[in-house]
Design an enzyme around this catalytic site. Structure first.
Site, mmCIF file in Angstrom:
data_model
loop_
_atom_site.group_PDB
_atom_site.id
_atom_site.type_symbol
_atom_site.label_atom_id
_atom_site.label_comp_id
_atom_site.label_asym_id
_atom_site.label_seq_id
_atom_site.Cartn_x
_atom_site.Cartn_y
_atom_site.Cartn_z
ATOM 1 N N TYR A 1 0.746 -1.158 0.038
ATOM 2 C CA TYR A 1 -0.078 -0.057 -0.082
ATOM 3 C C TYR A 1 0.851 1.039 -0.052
ATOM 4 O O TYR A 1 0.723 2.135 -0.871
ATOM 5 C CB TYR A 1 -1.223 -0.014 1.174
ATOM 6 C CG TYR A 1 -2.005 1.263 1.316
ATOM 7 C CD1 TYR A 1 -1.958 2.146 2.059
ATOM 8 C CD2 TYR A 1 -2.767 1.212 0.189
ATOM 9 C CE1 TYR A 1 -2.731 3.266 2.002
ATOM 10 C CE2 TYR A 1 -3.436 2.347 0.272
ATOM 11 C CZ TYR A 1 -3.570 3.499 0.969
ATOM 12 O OH TYR A 1 -4.345 4.326 0.958
ATOM 13 N N GLU B 1 1.666 6.532 -6.945
ATOM 14 C CA GLU B 1 0.762 7.241 -7.450
ATOM 15 C C GLU B 1 0.846 8.786 -7.227
ATOM 16 O O GLU B 1 0.866 9.595 -8.155
ATOM 17 C CB GLU B 1 -0.522 6.940 -6.829
ATOM 18 C CG GLU B 1 -0.923 5.416 -7.281
ATOM 19 C CD GLU B 1 -2.087 4.879 -6.369
ATOM 20 O OE1 GLU B 1 -3.084 5.708 -6.138
ATOM 21 O OE2 GLU B 1 -2.260 3.655 -6.396
#
Lengths: 290, 244
Positions: free
Chosen positions: B166, B173
């Site tokens: 994660y 991102e």
């Protein structure tokens, strides 16, 4: 409660007494405390007239922090009124400094400000003098949610309508005139419905009755619709959208319409449940359609 | 609006006494198994594509181009999962699923695809790798769960690897969005300026910055909370773990 008169024994001191089996777990007892035992009793109900024997068992539910409906309405409606005016008067730090405290050259912008302000002043006055609320309070978190919605959208709309680069409606005066007529018609209609609903209910009471058309032609829409106040509200905002030709206003109208449809359907359903003789021709919010 | 909804609040519903949730019907289960198998296979194709391209080129640079098409296809295909929740064959929240899938699709199309200049950035490889490993584990987890035959290894991998994958994905991102900013500002991509007849404006550059900010408080809560909830549910109803 002893003595000559036959009284009720109520187990209501510091604890709440509940009927449980000996083999009930603590978890099950906890869930009984929160369980809804059907519809809540009304404040006005008299103990003697409740369907209980000589022992009454009351279930209590903690609703959490509450705030009065009137407070919420006044707060959520004052915001848009003030915020819109700040954009209208082009208060500093919104638009480029050379536009501070200038006014728009388009007369429709002045008209829009009057309509928007009128709408919220009307709502504030209705909150204070017209509406008769069933519930005194609502959950506290609603005020944050509601104010974010009203205040946020008001700022978003006002920013564009009062912008120095605002473009007036394509069809000019014709479009604005039609929009204004629609807006005013629906404002009067909405107000008429609020008055009619208020008159169904004697002061201080919370009785519910089927609303019917009155002598006021604006209430004749009750023949076709359960919640014409929402119908007229939609009409008002469609008028305002047409008047300003502004996409954010259209978004606000759509979102409001969705929410009001949800409320109207709920209200319509509870009318049908409560009254056997409810007029079958009525739809919740849009005649024959929705 | 003239009047609002009834004012009574909902009390938090107790988890203690809960009806056993009905699973999806036989047809729905068959469909979901096929869906999850196809998705597992798809992300494996992407994984293999990445490895082969790396071995062929000898560097990490520009690997995006070798898996661009399957990435777009399978990541976009995940939109079906929103439908699964809406229809009810998967007992997850439509809103939560929608949020997660849309954020992936947004990054795939509205950032990486739309701003050519970021496609050669290493940050793209970072999030693509994170997504690939996560999805292979996730879809095989669902496949096995549906068949009531979940190997402990996959369940363990899902909840353990998350803590590495994660942050890796989020970093990739965020760096990619950050890299796209100057190009968006220069070209005015996806932006609408005033004046126009709809009296509306949209600044994609500002929108991207707000998106980056929104990563900070919101997603960790939603993601970790969602997984912890699933973990609790999986322990209690071990014969039917939560699905997507």
């Amino acid at each position: 409660m002893n003595g000559k008169k036959q009284g009720y024994y109520l187990s209501l001191c510091a604890c709440v007494c509940v009927c449980v089996e000996p083999n009930a777990t603590i978890g099950e007892i906890k869930s009984m405390f929160h369980k809804s035992q059907g519809k809540s009793l009304k404040d006005e109900d008299v103990l003697q007239h409740l369907p209980v024997g000589t022992t009454a068992t009351f279930y209590f539910r903690d609703l959490g922090a509450q705030i009065s409906w009137v407070t919420v309405f006044l707060t959520e409606y004052t915001g848009p009124l003030v915020i819109y005016l700040m954009f209208y008067f082009r208060v500093p730090f919104i638009y480029a400094p050379k536009y501070d405290f200038t006014t728009s050259k388009h007369w429709v912008v002045h008209l829009a400000c009057m309509c928007h302000s009128f709408h919220y002043v009307k709502r504030l006055l209705e909150t204070l003098f017209v509406h008769r609320f069933s519930h005194g309070t609502m959950p506290l978190r609603n005020i944050f949610k509601n104010c974010t919605y009203y205040w946020g959208f008001a700022a978003w709309m006002a920013y564009y309508i009062n912008h120095p680069l605002y473009t007036p409606p394509i069809y000019g005066e014709q479009q604005i005139r039609l929009a204004l007529i629609l807006f005013l018609f629906c404002q009067i209609g909405n107000f008429s419905i609020h008055i009619a609903l208020r008159n169904l209910r004697p002061p201080g009471s919370k009785t519910r009755k089927i609303p019917y058309p009155t002598k006021n032609p604006f209430t004749w829409i009750f023949l076709l619709v359960s919640c014409p106040n929402y119908t007229y509200e939609l009409g008002s905002w469609l008028g305002f959208t047409l008047m300003t030709q502004c996409l954010p206003v259209a978004f606000f109208t759509v979102v409001g319409f969705v929410q009001m449809t949800v409320w109207a359907k709920g209200k319509h359903r509870s009318y049908l449940k409560e009254f056997r003789d409810y007029p079958p021709l009525r739809s919740p919010i849009l005649p024959f359609v929705l | 609006m003239s009047a609002a909804a009834p004012g009574t609040s909902k009390t938090g519903h107790s988890d203690v006494v809960q009806k056993k949730k009905k699973g999806p019907g036989a047809l729905a289960t068959a469909y979901l198994v096929i869906y999850n198998v196809v998705m597992t296979a798809g992300w494996l194709v992407i994984a293999v594509g990445l490895v082969r391209a790396y071995l062929a080129r000898g560097s990490y640079h520009g690997l995006y181009y070798s898996i661009e098409k399957p990435l777009k296809f399978f990541q976009t295909g995940a939109l079906l999962e929103i439908l699964h929740c809406a229809v009810g064959i998967v007992p997850s929240s439509v809103v939560l699923t929608g949020f997660q899938v849309m954020s992936r699709v947004f990054l795939t199309w509205a950032v990486t695809h739309s701003v050519r200049e970021v496609q050669s950035e290493d940050s793209v490889l970072l999030f693509v790798t994170a997504w690939t490993v996560t999805e292979i584990i996730r879809y095989s987890f669902y496949t096995f769960s549906l068949l009531n035959h979940l190997p402990y290894l996959i369940k363990w991998a899902r909840y353990t690897f998350f803590f590495a994958l994660y942050p890796m994905g989020v970093t990739g991102e965020l760096l990619t969005i950050y890299a796209a900013l100057p190009f968006v500002q220069k070209t005015g991509l996806y932006s609408i300026t005033l004046p126009n007849k709809y009296n509306f404006s949209f600044d994609y550059y500002t929108f991207l910055i707000l998106t980056m900010i929104s990563y900070i408080p919101l997603p960790p809560e939603k993601r970790t909370n969602a997984l912890w909830k699933e973990q609790r549910k999986a322990c209690r109803h071990s014969e039917y773990p939560s699905q997507r």
